[in-house]
Design a protein around this motif. Structure first.
Motif, short mmCIF file in Angstrom:
data_model
loop_
_atom_site.label_atom_id
_atom_site.label_comp_id
_atom_site.label_asym_id
_atom_site.label_seq_id
_atom_site.Cartn_x
_atom_site.Cartn_y
_atom_site.Cartn_z
N HIS A 36 0.66 -1.13 0.00
CA HIS A 36 -0.01 0.27 0.10
C HIS A 36 0.95 1.21 0.22
CE1 HIS A 36 -3.94 -1.85 1.65
NE2 HIS A 36 -3.31 -2.67 1.11
N ILE A 37 0.50 2.26 -0.57
CA ILE A 37 1.07 3.62 -0.97
C ILE A 37 0.49 4.70 -0.40
CG2 ILE A 37 2.37 5.09 -2.31
CD1 ILE A 37 3.34 3.01 -3.96
N GLU A 38 0.76 5.25 0.69
CA GLU A 38 0.16 6.76 1.14
C GLU A 38 0.78 7.91 0.42
OE1 GLU A 38 -1.69 9.08 4.57
OE2 GLU A 38 -0.08 8.18 4.93
N VAL A 39 0.04 8.64 -0.25
CA VAL A 39 0.57 9.92 -1.01
C VAL A 39 0.28 11.20 -0.07
CG1 VAL A 39 0.19 11.55 -2.76
CG2 VAL A 39 0.12 9.01 -3.25
N GLY A 40 1.31 11.82 0.53
CA GLY A 40 1.28 13.01 1.36
C GLY A 40 0.70 12.24 2.98
N SER A 41 1.75 11.80 3.23
CA SER A 41 1.37 11.06 4.61
C SER A 41 1.53 12.03 5.72
CB SER A 41 2.60 10.10 5.01
OG SER A 41 2.89 9.27 3.81
N GLY A 42 1.96 13.15 5.54
CA GLY A 42 1.97 14.15 7.14
C GLY A 42 2.75 13.65 7.99
N LYS A 43 2.36 13.71 9.31
CA LYS A 43 2.93 13.14 10.38
C LYS A 43 2.70 11.56 10.66
CE LYS A 43 2.91 17.39 13.17
NZ LYS A 43 2.00 18.13 14.27
N GLY A 44 2.11 10.94 9.54
CA GLY A 44 2.37 9.43 9.63
C GLY A 44 1.49 8.52 10.54
N THR A 45 0.29 9.35 10.89
CA THR A 45 -0.69 8.92 11.86
C THR A 45 -1.31 7.52 10.96
OG1 THR A 45 -1.07 10.84 12.93
CG2 THR A 45 -2.83 9.11 13.38
N PHE A 46 -1.93 7.72 10.02
CA PHE A 46 -2.51 6.52 9.22
C PHE A 46 -1.53 5.33 9.14
CE2 PHE A 46 -2.58 4.63 5.14
CZ PHE A 46 -3.72 3.61 5.19
N LEU A 47 -0.42 5.71 8.77
CA LEU A 47 0.39 4.45 8.44
C LEU A 47 1.19 3.94 9.74
CD1 LEU A 47 3.10 6.24 5.68
CD2 LEU A 47 1.37 4.27 5.45
N VAL A 48 1.42 4.67 10.80
CA VAL A 48 1.71 3.91 12.06
C VAL A 48 0.56 2.95 12.55
CG1 VAL A 48 2.03 4.56 14.60
CG2 VAL A 48 3.01 5.94 12.74
N ASN A 49 -0.62 3.42 12.41
CA ASN A 49 -1.71 2.57 12.90
C ASN A 49 -2.07 1.30 11.89
OD1 ASN A 49 -2.38 4.18 15.17
ND2 ASN A 49 -3.50 5.64 14.06
N GLU A 50 -2.04 1.65 10.73
CA GLU A 50 -2.30 0.86 9.81
C GLU A 50 -1.31 -0.33 9.60
OE1 GLU A 50 -5.23 1.00 8.65
OE2 GLU A 50 -5.46 -0.26 6.90
N ALA A 51 0.17 0.12 9.80
CA ALA A 51 1.11 -0.86 9.62
C ALA A 51 1.40 -2.01 10.88
CB ALA A 51 2.48 -0.04 9.45
N ALA A 52 0.93 -1.11 12.16
CA ALA A 52 0.87 -2.02 13.13
C ALA A 52 -0.48 -2.99 13.04
CB ALA A 52 0.70 -1.01 14.52
N ALA A 53 -1.38 -2.45 12.64
CA ALA A 53 -2.54 -3.59 12.65
C ALA A 53 -2.54 -4.23 11.51
CB ALA A 53 -3.70 -2.51 12.51
N SER A 54 -1.71 -4.19 10.34
CA SER A 54 -1.78 -5.35 9.36
C SER A 54 -0.13 -5.56 9.04
CB SER A 54 -2.32 -4.49 8.16
OG SER A 54 -3.43 -3.93 8.31
N PRO A 55 0.11 -6.63 9.89
CA PRO A 55 1.63 -6.82 9.62
C PRO A 55 1.98 -7.51 8.21
CG PRO A 55 0.62 -8.24 11.32
CD PRO A 55 -0.35 -7.05 10.96
N ALA A 56 0.96 -8.11 7.74
CA ALA A 56 1.09 -8.79 6.55
C ALA A 56 1.08 -8.07 5.26
CB ALA A 56 -0.01 -9.98 6.23
N VAL A 57 1.06 -6.61 5.49
CA VAL A 57 1.07 -5.80 4.27
C VAL A 57 2.21 -4.79 4.44
CG1 VAL A 57 -0.48 -3.70 3.33
CG2 VAL A 57 -1.60 -5.73 4.34
N ASP A 58 2.99 -4.39 3.22
CA ASP A 58 4.03 -3.51 3.32
C ASP A 58 3.53 -2.09 3.12
OD1 ASP A 58 5.83 -5.44 4.32
OD2 ASP A 58 6.21 -5.93 2.32
#
Ligand SMILES: C[S@@+](CC[C@H](N)C(=O)[O-])C[C@H]1O[C@@H](n2cnc3c(N)ncnc32)[C@H](O)[C@@H]1O
Length: 208
Positions: A36-58
């Motif tokens: 998954h790619i996030e465009v314009g991640s800002g402070k990364g809140t979405f990525l931090v939560n999503e990556a922790a919750a979905s360890p099988a996704v990069d």
């Protein structure tokens, strides 16, 4: 974090020197997984939560502003996440030049800068030229997930995507796991806008 210098964790921060031309996700993450790619991640809140919750996704976050990029890298590094990377660059250029065809499962675009002045609309990230590239990079049945508080930009997006009806099907917006009950995407900007009681608009597509 106010008085602490953010650390640019090497395992999270991706540099152009680390790869040549087209990025190989299996090389970056050391495994062949959903990306998954996030465009314009800002402070990364979405990525931090999503990556922790979905360890099988990069996950890969692309952020232009060095200050926010560093903030996000620091948070991810301190959490010890292994399935997320950040790169500081222009997302449009990076996706066009460095992301392989048919390699991405989902693009997340949350609260992109709306560039409200008419003379600045050409700077909007969601535009035909970038949709062409996103479509190229998406795998078959890959998703695009978008949220914005800006009604005019939302209507603009609907028009831009309408030209891709043959290749994209509009689908339900799937709420990221990190989003709380009253949120759509669970990002910093959304949290700020909810406090301001702004309406939030979402739209999602699946590549046919
Ligand atoms: C309004 S903020 C939203 C940040 C985050 N998505 C959120 O919802 O909290 C937009 C972010 O996109 C970044 N940005 C804008 N244009 C960009 C581009 N072309 N490439 C990468 N990042 C970009 C900005 O630096 C900013 O951090």
């Amino acid at each position: 974090m106010a008085n602490r210098k953010p650390k640019e964790f090497e395992k999270i921060a991706m540099k152009f020197e680390d790869f040549e031309g087209i990025l190989s996700f299996p090389d970056v993450f050391g495994r062949k997984n959903a990306v998954h790619i996030e465009v314009g991640s800002g402070k990364g809140t979405f990525l931090v939560n999503e990556a922790a919750a979905s360890p099988a996704v990069d996950f890969l976050g692309i952020e232009w502003a060095r200050k926010y990029y560093l903030f996000a890298v620091d948070r991810m590094g301190r959490k010890g996440l292994t399935n997320v990377r950040m790169i500081r660059t222009d997302a449009a250029m990076f996706i066009e030049k460095n992301i392989a065809t048919d390699s991405v499962d989902c693009f997340h675009i949350y609260f992109p800068d709306p560039w409200p002045k008419r003379s600045h609309h050409k700077r909007r990230f969601v535009c035909a030229q970038n949709i062409v590239q996103i479509l190229r990079c998406l795998k078959k049945h890959g998703h695009i997930n978008i949220a914005t508080d800006h009604k005019d930009y939302f209507q603009w997006m609907q028009k831009e995507f309408a030209a891709f009806d043959d290749e994209l099907k509009q689908v339900d917006f799937i709420k990221p796991v990190g989003a709380k009950e009253n949120e759509c995407a669970g990002t910093n900007f959304e949290r700020k806008y909810i406090k301001e009681k702004r309406n939030i608009f979402t739209i999602a597509f699946r590549k046919k």
